[in-house]
Design a protein around this motif. Structure first.
Motif, short mmCIF file in Angstrom:
data_model
loop_
_atom_site.label_atom_id
_atom_site.label_comp_id
_atom_site.label_asym_id
_atom_site.label_seq_id
_atom_site.Cartn_x
_atom_site.Cartn_y
_atom_site.Cartn_z
N SER A 70 4.49 19.29 0.24
CA SER A 70 4.90 19.17 1.64
C SER A 70 3.81 18.50 2.48
O SER A 70 2.62 18.62 2.20
CB SER A 70 5.21 20.56 2.22
N GLY A 71 4.25 17.83 3.54
CA GLY A 71 3.34 17.32 4.55
C GLY A 71 2.49 16.15 4.15
O GLY A 71 1.59 15.75 4.91
N ASN A 72 2.71 15.56 2.99
CA ASN A 72 1.92 14.40 2.59
C ASN A 72 2.36 13.15 3.33
O ASN A 72 3.55 12.96 3.62
CB ASN A 72 2.05 14.17 1.08
N ARG A 73 1.39 12.30 3.64
CA ARG A 73 1.65 11.03 4.32
C ARG A 73 1.21 9.89 3.40
O ARG A 73 0.03 9.78 3.07
CB ARG A 73 0.87 10.98 5.65
N VAL A 74 2.18 9.08 2.98
CA VAL A 74 1.92 7.97 2.07
C VAL A 74 2.14 6.70 2.86
O VAL A 74 3.27 6.32 3.17
CB VAL A 74 2.87 8.05 0.84
N ARG A 75 1.04 6.00 3.21
CA ARG A 75 1.12 4.93 4.21
C ARG A 75 0.37 3.68 3.78
O ARG A 75 -0.74 3.75 3.28
CB ARG A 75 0.52 5.41 5.54
N LYS A 76 0.99 2.55 3.96
CA LYS A 76 0.36 1.24 3.87
C LYS A 76 -0.35 1.01 2.54
O LYS A 76 -1.39 0.35 2.47
CB LYS A 76 -0.61 1.04 5.03
N ASN A 77 0.21 1.56 1.47
CA ASN A 77 -0.29 1.28 0.13
C ASN A 77 0.37 0.01 -0.43
O ASN A 77 1.47 -0.35 -0.02
CB ASN A 77 -0.01 2.47 -0.79
N VAL A 78 -0.29 -0.63 -1.36
CA VAL A 78 0.28 -1.75 -2.10
C VAL A 78 0.38 -1.32 -3.55
O VAL A 78 -0.64 -0.98 -4.18
CB VAL A 78 -0.60 -3.01 -1.96
N ALA A 79 1.59 -1.30 -4.09
CA ALA A 79 1.81 -0.80 -5.45
C ALA A 79 2.83 -1.69 -6.16
O ALA A 79 3.98 -1.79 -5.72
CB ALA A 79 2.31 0.65 -5.41
N PHE A 80 2.39 -2.32 -7.23
CA PHE A 80 3.28 -3.20 -8.01
C PHE A 80 2.97 -3.05 -9.50
O PHE A 80 1.86 -2.72 -9.89
CB PHE A 80 3.10 -4.66 -7.59
N GLY A 81 4.00 -3.32 -10.30
CA GLY A 81 3.85 -3.35 -11.75
C GLY A 81 3.67 -1.99 -12.39
O GLY A 81 3.21 -1.89 -13.53
#
Length: 319
Positions: free
Chosen positions: A276-287
């Motif tokens: 709960s309550g996690n903030r996942v922001r402005k990451n770059v994820a590929f492959g």
């Protein structure tokens, strides 16, 4: 998955934070300068709370242990720790398992049941390159480990960790920052595990490069999850932002592989927690496989904003 949760509740290897240079004396605090050929551990043992140990560039064959509060251990560019011939484990948590060796161990006091009774506080360590530890027995677990303290305020800055079962392992620990690190070629890049004796909350995991953590030999009886970049197992109220997460291809424990993964979990056989309550922001994820970003839907107030990625589960987490 017993062995990879049997880690001593100490802070192992380098908890790194950039600090300003100190004067020889500041409010009664002393700076101890260590030069090549001299002993870093001797300076640590001689220091008092508030002191700084400044280590000049060079290679030092030492395994270090800190048991004093409020110390600053500061390396310089080109300060390297290598494993000495007479290195001993900082703490043997599981007498039935082969011991592992740590470069820098911050160790408080424990009860006979391995409960922390007096943690070391306000330790600041920066500027070290650590080579060759966790290799002698072949059973090393984490390149960098912090655990067992709910008010640790740990800072893990600017490290490179590779070839371990876990690159950076945060376990039952709250309040800290992991920023500017590189985790590659491990089984798991960054593992955030909640469970007894406490939760895992209030970490800032930012601006890390987490790439190709697909190491296959992660243990047979108690395997570490393989093929994941940043894995939150029951970790709550954390900020996961501006990380570059590439090519983590989950073919290990089912449901735990991929780029950035948030799932209900905890210690095997212990209480399970929702992310709960996690903030996942402005990451770059590929492959990453099976997904660049994945969430099992458990917990409340989980937010995903501004992430650049190719695939997600559920859909719509990539912006």
């Amino acid at each position: 998955m017993r062995r990879w949760t049997r880690i001593s509740v100490a802070m192992l290897l380098s908890l790194l934070v950039s600090l300003p240079a100190g004067s020889a004396w500041a409010g009664g605090a002393k700076t101890h300068v260590v030069r090549p050929g001299e002993s870093i551990q001797a300076a640590i043992d001689a220091a008092r709370p508030g002191d700084t140990i400044l280590v000049k560039p060079g290679t030092y064959a030492e395994a270090l242990k800190i048991t004093t509060d409020d110390l600053t251990l500061k390396g310089s560019r080109g300060t390297v720790l290598t494993m000495p011939d007479d290195a001993e484990p900082c703490l043997v948590f599981d007498p039935g398992a082969p011991p592992t060796l740590e470069g820098i161990c911050v160790l408080g006091e424990f009860s006979p049941q391995f409960e922390v009774t007096d943690p070391v506080e306000d330790t600041r360590i920066s500027g070290f390159e650590i080579r060759g530890f966790n290799k002698s027995s072949g059973n090393g677990v984490a390149g960098l480990y912090v655990g067992g303290n709910q008010e640790v305020d740990a800072k893990i800055f600017g490290n490179s960790t590779w070839g371990n079962p876990i690159g950076i392992f945060l376990r039952d620990v709250s309040h800290g920052t992991a920023e500017g690190n590189q985790a590659f070629g491990n089984c798991s890049g960054i593992l955030m595990l909640a469970g007894a004796p406490g939760p895992l909350t209030n970490w800032k995991v930012r601006r890390n490069l987490v790439k190709a953590n697909n190491k296959p030999d992660c243990g047979e009886e108690d395997p570490v999850p393989s093929g994941n970049g940043i894995l939150l197992l029951g970790a709550a109220d954390n900020d996961i932002s501006r990380n570059l997460v590439l090519g983590n291809r989950g073919e290990g424990v089912e449901g735990l592989g991929g780029g950035i993964v948030l799932v209900n979990g905890g210690e095997p056989g212990g209480p399970q927690f929702e992310p709960s309550g996690n903030r996942v922001r402005k990451n770059v994820a590929f492959g990453n496989q099976p997904f660049d970003i994945a969430w099992d839907g458990t917990g409340e107030d989980v937010t995903f904003r501004g992430n650049r990625c190719g695939t997600s589960q559920p859909g719509g987490l990539c912006n």
